[in-house]
Design a protein around this motif. Structure first.
Motif, PDB file in Angstrom:
ATOM      1  N   LEU A   1       0.813  -1.217   0.000  1.00  0.00           N
ATOM      2  CA  LEU A   1       0.000   0.000   0.000  1.00  0.00           C
ATOM      3  C   LEU A   1       0.845   1.264   0.000  1.00  0.00           C
ATOM      4  CD1 LEU A   1      -2.776  -1.232   2.432  1.00  0.00           C
ATOM      5  CD2 LEU A   1      -3.039  -0.800  -0.019  1.00  0.00           C
ATOM      6  N   MET A   2       2.043   1.214   0.603  1.00  0.00           N
ATOM      7  CA  MET A   2       2.916   2.402   0.572  1.00  0.00           C
ATOM      8  C   MET A   2       3.440   2.648  -0.845  1.00  0.00           C
ATOM      9  SD  MET A   2       6.547   1.160   2.340  1.00  0.00           S
ATOM     10  CE  MET A   2       7.588   2.502   1.756  1.00  0.00           C
ATOM     11  N   LEU A   3       3.622   1.567  -1.613  1.00  0.00           N
ATOM     12  CA  LEU A   3       4.109   1.715  -2.987  1.00  0.00           C
ATOM     13  C   LEU A   3       2.981   2.094  -3.946  1.00  0.00           C
ATOM     14  CD1 LEU A   3       6.576  -1.320  -3.300  1.00  0.00           C
ATOM     15  CD2 LEU A   3       7.112   1.063  -2.767  1.00  0.00           C
ATOM     16  N   ARG A   4       1.791   1.544  -3.691  1.00  0.00           N
ATOM     17  CA  ARG A   4       0.667   1.802  -4.573  1.00  0.00           C
ATOM     18  C   ARG A   4      -0.627   1.496  -3.833  1.00  0.00           C
ATOM     19  NH1 ARG A   4       1.178  -1.678  -9.869  1.00  0.00           N
ATOM     20  NH2 ARG A   4       0.730  -3.340  -8.381  1.00  0.00           N
ATOM     21  N   PRO A   5      -1.507   2.471  -3.607  1.00  0.00           N
ATOM     22  CA  PRO A   5      -1.557   3.827  -4.169  1.00  0.00           C
ATOM     23  C   PRO A   5      -0.798   4.870  -3.365  1.00  0.00           C
ATOM     24  CG  PRO A   5      -3.539   3.436  -2.908  1.00  0.00           C
ATOM     25  CD  PRO A   5      -2.734   2.156  -2.834  1.00  0.00           C
ATOM     26  N   GLY A   6      -0.201   4.477  -2.229  1.00  0.00           N
ATOM     27  CA  GLY A   6       0.492   5.412  -1.346  1.00  0.00           C
ATOM     28  C   GLY A   6      -0.330   5.681  -0.104  1.00  0.00           C
ATOM     29  N   ALA A   7       0.327   5.652   1.066  1.00  0.00           N
ATOM     30  CA  ALA A   7      -0.381   5.805   2.344  1.00  0.00           C
ATOM     31  C   ALA A   7      -1.009   7.183   2.481  1.00  0.00           C
ATOM     32  CB  ALA A   7       0.584   5.541   3.500  1.00  0.00           C
ATOM     33  N   GLU A   8      -0.293   8.220   2.017  1.00  0.00           N
ATOM     34  CA  GLU A   8      -0.839   9.574   2.115  1.00  0.00           C
ATOM     35  C   GLU A   8      -2.112   9.710   1.276  1.00  0.00           C
ATOM     36  OE1 GLU A   8       3.105   9.868   3.882  1.00  0.00           O
ATOM     37  OE2 GLU A   8       2.397   8.861   2.077  1.00  0.00           O
ATOM     38  N   ARG A   9      -2.130   9.082   0.111  1.00  0.00           N
ATOM     39  CA  ARG A   9      -3.333   9.135  -0.736  1.00  0.00           C
ATOM     40  C   ARG A   9      -4.501   8.415  -0.058  1.00  0.00           C
ATOM     41  NH1 ARG A   9      -1.937   7.611  -6.401  1.00  0.00           N
ATOM     42  NH2 ARG A   9      -1.694   9.860  -6.673  1.00  0.00           N
ATOM     43  N   VAL A  10      -4.242   7.230   0.523  1.00  0.00           N
ATOM     44  CA  VAL A  10      -5.302   6.500   1.222  1.00  0.00           C
ATOM     45  C   VAL A  10      -5.862   7.348   2.361  1.00  0.00           C
ATOM     46  CG1 VAL A  10      -5.832   4.483   2.649  1.00  0.00           C
ATOM     47  CG2 VAL A  10      -4.434   4.217   0.590  1.00  0.00           C
ATOM     48  N   ALA A  11      -4.964   8.040   3.094  1.00  0.00           N
ATOM     49  CA  ALA A  11      -5.417   8.899   4.197  1.00  0.00           C
ATOM     50  C   ALA A  11      -6.306  10.031   3.687  1.00  0.00           C
ATOM     51  CB  ALA A  11      -4.201   9.462   4.950  1.00  0.00           C
ATOM     52  N   ARG A  12      -5.912  10.662   2.575  1.00  0.00           N
ATOM     53  CA  ARG A  12      -6.728  11.757   2.002  1.00  0.00           C
ATOM     54  C   ARG A  12      -8.105  11.261   1.588  1.00  0.00           C
ATOM     55  NH1 ARG A  12      -1.856  13.042  -0.689  1.00  0.00           N
ATOM     56  NH2 ARG A  12      -2.610  12.188  -2.669  1.00  0.00           N
ATOM     57  N   LEU A  13      -8.183   9.982   1.214  1.00  0.00           N
ATOM     58  CA  LEU A  13      -9.445   9.403   0.751  1.00  0.00           C
ATOM     59  C   LEU A  13     -10.259   8.783   1.890  1.00  0.00           C
ATOM     60  CD1 LEU A  13      -8.034   7.889  -2.548  1.00  0.00           C
ATOM     61  CD2 LEU A  13      -9.704   9.744  -2.382  1.00  0.00           C
ATOM     62  N   GLY A  14      -9.850   9.061   3.122  1.00  0.00           N
ATOM     63  CA  GLY A  14     -10.663   8.652   4.270  1.00  0.00           C
ATOM     64  C   GLY A  14     -10.170   7.445   5.028  1.00  0.00           C
ATOM     65  N   GLY A  15      -8.971   6.950   4.690  1.00  0.00           N
ATOM     66  CA  GLY A  15      -8.426   5.798   5.394  1.00  0.00           C
ATOM     67  C   GLY A  15      -8.760   4.492   4.696  1.00  0.00           C
ATOM     68  N   LEU A  16      -8.072   3.435   5.111  1.00  0.00           N
ATOM     69  CA  LEU A  16      -8.167   2.154   4.408  1.00  0.00           C
ATOM     70  C   LEU A  16      -9.563   1.539   4.502  1.00  0.00           C
ATOM     71  CD1 LEU A  16      -6.672   0.001   2.772  1.00  0.00           C
ATOM     72  CD2 LEU A  16      -5.837  -0.979   4.920  1.00  0.00           C
ATOM     73  N   HIS A  17     -10.230   1.667   5.650  1.00  0.00           N
ATOM     74  CA  HIS A  17     -11.566   1.076   5.797  1.00  0.00           C
ATOM     75  C   HIS A  17     -12.532   1.662   4.761  1.00  0.00           C
ATOM     76  CE1 HIS A  17      -9.766   0.380   9.788  1.00  0.00           C
ATOM     77  NE2 HIS A  17     -10.550  -0.694   9.856  1.00  0.00           N
ATOM     78  N   ARG A  18     -12.562   2.982   4.658  1.00  0.00           N
ATOM     79  CA  ARG A  18     -13.470   3.606   3.698  1.00  0.00           C
ATOM     80  C   ARG A  18     -13.013   3.324   2.273  1.00  0.00           C
ATOM     81  NH1 ARG A  18     -14.744   9.912   4.287  1.00  0.00           N
ATOM     82  NH2 ARG A  18     -15.692   9.105   6.193  1.00  0.00           N
ATOM     83  N   PHE A  19     -11.707   3.384   2.053  1.00  0.00           N
ATOM     84  CA  PHE A  19     -11.140   3.193   0.709  1.00  0.00           C
ATOM     85  C   PHE A  19     -11.557   1.844   0.129  1.00  0.00           C
ATOM     86  CE2 PHE A  19      -7.161   2.352  -1.930  1.00  0.00           C
ATOM     87  CZ  PHE A  19      -7.456   3.287  -2.911  1.00  0.00           C
TER      88      PHE A  19
END
Length: 376
Positions: free
Chosen positions: A65-83
């Motif tokens: 996930l750090m390589l793709r899509p990136g942890a910062e992007r997942v956070a901006r999109l509401g976190g892994l649960h919502r993503f």
């Protein structure tokens, strides 16, 4: 809904334990099997289908996930649960194992690991602090401390040095994790197959203090006999009042043997990966659906199974769609395998609660020894 992470034991039978891990996102019944959702998906499955198999928790992968899509992007999109549309608990691994097994050129120092991505060759650094940051950005409920996992067999000096480095990283992970009510941090015991090193590792972890403890560094090439040899003593070195997690295990008989020895949580890609390659786990062992013997067989994979593959489709159909390369093949076989694993966990929880684990284990091995139903 509870706001804190907690663990309670309901019953024991020998060393086998059943209980409940409570998190703000829901309860996890133990012993628990965690399906692996490497890149924010359990391959070939919808999240609601994974829940329907009986899974209380999923595993996500820090490295991927750090390589793709990136942890910062997942956070901006509401976190892994919502993503990924999964509202139950998620455990994320630290990335250490994948760096060992997948990354290209890598350099290990006291600070951490620098490596090149297996996807595009880009350079990255993973340290205990960065691993904690990534897992916080993902929003996982159970976080694993960053460790180094040597492949076995390895010489004793290398295993000892690696374990001691992992213990220093565990301390840094704990500091970097900070105070996060409702989230848990698990320490990882290392030490290969050497009892003294396992004991030293357990003492170091207990001194730091974690919400739960993993037995790491197994299922990396040492074989079942050696793994069970370590599990005969390693879980006993860890606190009784915290969950114990055996990482990356495994086959059904590995899981039964681990639970017998006091393990509460496990994860493995096997049920989903095997489903995509035509292997189905049943009470009578593994069925290879690509074999010609199934081509005219109207019977289900496993008549005792309640999954959609067994309730609605014949072996002949499953054989056909696998041979034809149809996507539904991986979907149905993965669903079946995940349901088989969750049924296995439920049966063990019931047996431990009833004090009949030894009988359960005898029946489990006897059914598998019978082999698949005879061909028509």
């Amino acid at each position: 809904m509870t706001e804190r992470f907690s663990f309670s034991l309901a019953a024991t039978d020998g060393k086998a334990r059943t209980g409940t891990i409570r998190t703000p996102r829901g309860e996890i019944r133990t012993p628990a099997f965690m399906p692996v959702g490497t890149a924010a998906t359990v391959k070939a499955m919808l999240p609601e289908s994974v829940a329907a198999t009986g899974a209380d928790i999923l595993l996500g992968n820090t490295y991927h996930l750090m390589l793709r899509p990136g942890a910062e992007r997942v956070a901006r999109l509401g976190g892994l649960h919502r993503f990924m549309n999964w509202d139950r608990p998620i455990l994320t691994d630290s990335g250490g194992f994948q760096v060992m097994s997948l990354a290209g050129l890598r350099k290990l120092t006291e600070e951490g690991v620098t490596f090149t991505s297996h996807i595009d060759g880009s350079k990255h650094e993973l340290t205990p602090e960065r691993s904690m940051e990534i897992q916080r950005l993902l929003g996982s409920d159970i976080v694993m401390c960053f460790d180094e996992c040597p492949a076995l067999p390895a010489d004793a000096a290398a295993v000892e040095a690696s374990m001691q480095l992992s213990m220093r990283w565990a301390e840094r992970s704990k500091i970097a994790f900070g105070d996060r009510p409702g989230h848990a941090l698990l320490g990882i015991q290392q030490g290969g197959v050497t009892r003294e090193l396992r004991a030293e590792s357990a003492e170091a972890l207990k001194a730091i203090g974690f919400d739960g403890y993993a037995v790491g560094g197994l299922a990396v090439g040492e074989g079942q006999e050696a793994m069970f040899g370590v599990l005969d003593y390693a879980p006993d070195m860890l606190p009784e009042d915290r969950p114990r997690y055996l990482m990356g295990v495994g086959k059904p008989d590995d899981i039964v043997g681990a639970v017998k020895r006091g393990i509460d949580m496990m994860d493995c890609v096997l049920p989903s990966r095997s489903g995509r390659t035509g292997q189905a786990f049943t009470r009578r062992g593994v069925v290879n659906i690509k074999n010609a013997r199934h081509a005219d067989d109207p019977r289900p994979l496993d008549e005792a199974c309640g999954c959609p593959a067994c309730q609605g489709y014949s072996r002949a159909y499953l054989h056909h769609v696998f041979r034809a390369g149809e996507m539904i093949s991986g979907m149905l076989l993965t669903w079946h395998n995940l349901r088989y694993y969750q049924d296995l966990m439920a049966a063990m929880r019931a047996a431990i609660a009833a004090g009949t684990f030894a009988e359960f284990e005898t029946t489990f091995h006897a059914d598998r020894a019978e082999g698949d139903i005879p061909p028509l």
